[in-house]
Design a protein around this motif. Structure first.
Motif, PDB file in Angstrom:
ATOM      1  N   ASN A 136     -23.122  72.385  55.341  1.00  0.00           N
ATOM      2  CA  ASN A 136     -23.203  72.196  56.793  1.00  0.00           C
ATOM      3  C   ASN A 136     -24.168  73.191  57.431  1.00  0.00           C
ATOM      4  O   ASN A 136     -24.901  72.845  58.369  1.00  0.00           O
ATOM      5  CB  ASN A 136     -21.812  72.340  57.414  1.00  0.00           C
TER       6      ASN A 136
ATOM      7  N   ARG B  63     -27.607  72.253  59.491  1.00  0.00           N
ATOM      8  CA  ARG B  63     -27.897  72.726  60.854  1.00  0.00           C
ATOM      9  C   ARG B  63     -29.267  73.385  60.917  1.00  0.00           C
ATOM     10  O   ARG B  63     -29.974  73.257  61.924  1.00  0.00           O
ATOM     11  CB  ARG B  63     -26.810  73.709  61.309  1.00  0.00           C
TER      12      ARG B  63
ATOM     13  N   HIS C 175     -31.671  70.676  61.041  1.00  0.00           N
ATOM     14  CA  HIS C 175     -31.344  69.709  62.091  1.00  0.00           C
ATOM     15  C   HIS C 175     -31.080  68.316  61.525  1.00  0.00           C
ATOM     16  O   HIS C 175     -31.576  67.313  62.034  1.00  0.00           O
ATOM     17  CB  HIS C 175     -32.465  69.632  63.136  1.00  0.00           C
TER      18      HIS C 175
END
Length: 271
Positions: free
Chosen positions: A263, A267, A270
């Motif tokens: 995760n 991030r 993006h």
């Protein structure tokens, strides 16, 4: 009363639409599947007595697993380090092989004579479970981590190759045509026209495949392809169920940490 004030049911009756309506073919298929399920249940000799007995055996088995024992913690650490190495190597080489195969298999970039062999390779890689492939490589190269790496490379090509191929086929052709209009060679078209459009999805595929390879390294280790699976199988063989529980808890913890790391990487890019 205007149609805007009618409820969903009233609007459905007024327009002639029946909610949850299915064709007779769908109903027939559901009946056939249900009938076959009942038939298969009888053929496999399932019984309530056997199920109840299994619950009792399972309860006694779980009772023997508590509390977890970390007396052989060095075996757990060594096994997980090897599993991590197997997963990382398999993911890296699997992605490197998947990229050219996916480009060759994309029907919006390549002619049919190139796409069919590439798609056949991906299909063959997806046809078998990693455990079966690991057994084949164990027979070929012997027991150990090498067989696990090779087996998970095949699994990675089957997964990442297929998804990356589909991602390429969904890209906009305008950017590719713009790069081609400059007279750029095919490699430049892929580099500047294709990859920028799919890099985010590729990162997501890679992080998921790394997570999957970490879990699969446990399975292939059970059949002798290295990693923590070998220690897990040895614990079962020695009836050290408390040690087995310690390994299982560690596997869960590592998978959770891998999920958090995935995760975080998504991030950053993006995705």
């Amino acid at each position: 009363m205007s149609g805007a004030r009618l409820g969903p049911t009233a609007r459905g009756k007024r327009s002639g639409i029946r909610p949850f309506h299915s064709s007779w073919q769908a109903k027939l298929l559901a009946i056939v599947v249900a009938a076959y399920a009942v038939y298969a249940l009888g053929q496999l000799e399932f019984s309530a007595e056997r199920f109840v007995k299994g619950l009792d055996n399972g309860a006694r088995f779980l009772a023997r697993m508590f509390p977890p024992s970390y007396r052989n913690g060095d075996q757990i650490v060594t096994g997980f380090v090897e599993s991590m190495q197997i997963a990382v190597l398999a993911t890296f080489f699997g992605v490197m092989l998947s990229l050219p195969i996916a480009v060759l298999g994309a029907r919006n970039l390549m002619p049919a004579w190139a796409t069919w062999p590439a798609r056949l390779i991906v299909t063959l890689c997806r046809a078998f479970n990693p455990v079966i492939v690991a057994i084949v490589f164990i027979k070929a190269v012997g027991f150990g981590a090498l067989a696990g790496v090779l087996a998970l490379i095949v699994a990675s090509v089957g997964f990442v190759g297929k998804l990356f191929m589909e991602a390429i086929e969904e890209i906009s052709m305008k950017q590719i045509e713009a790069v081609r209009a400059t007279g750029a060679p095919f490699l430049s078209v892929v580099t500047y026209g294709v990859l920028p459009q799919v890099i985010g999805r590729l990162v997501g595929f890679c992080t998921y495949q790394l997570d999957a390879n970490l879990r699969n390294s446990t399975m292939v280790g059970i059949v002798g392809a290295g990693g923590i699976g070998a220690a897990l199988f040895a614990g079962f063989q020695r009836f050290e169920y408390d040690f087995v529980l310690a390994i299982l808890i560690t596997i869960i913890a590592v998978v959770l940490l891998g999920e958090f790391a995935s995760n975080y990487v998504k991030r950053i890019f993006h995705v």
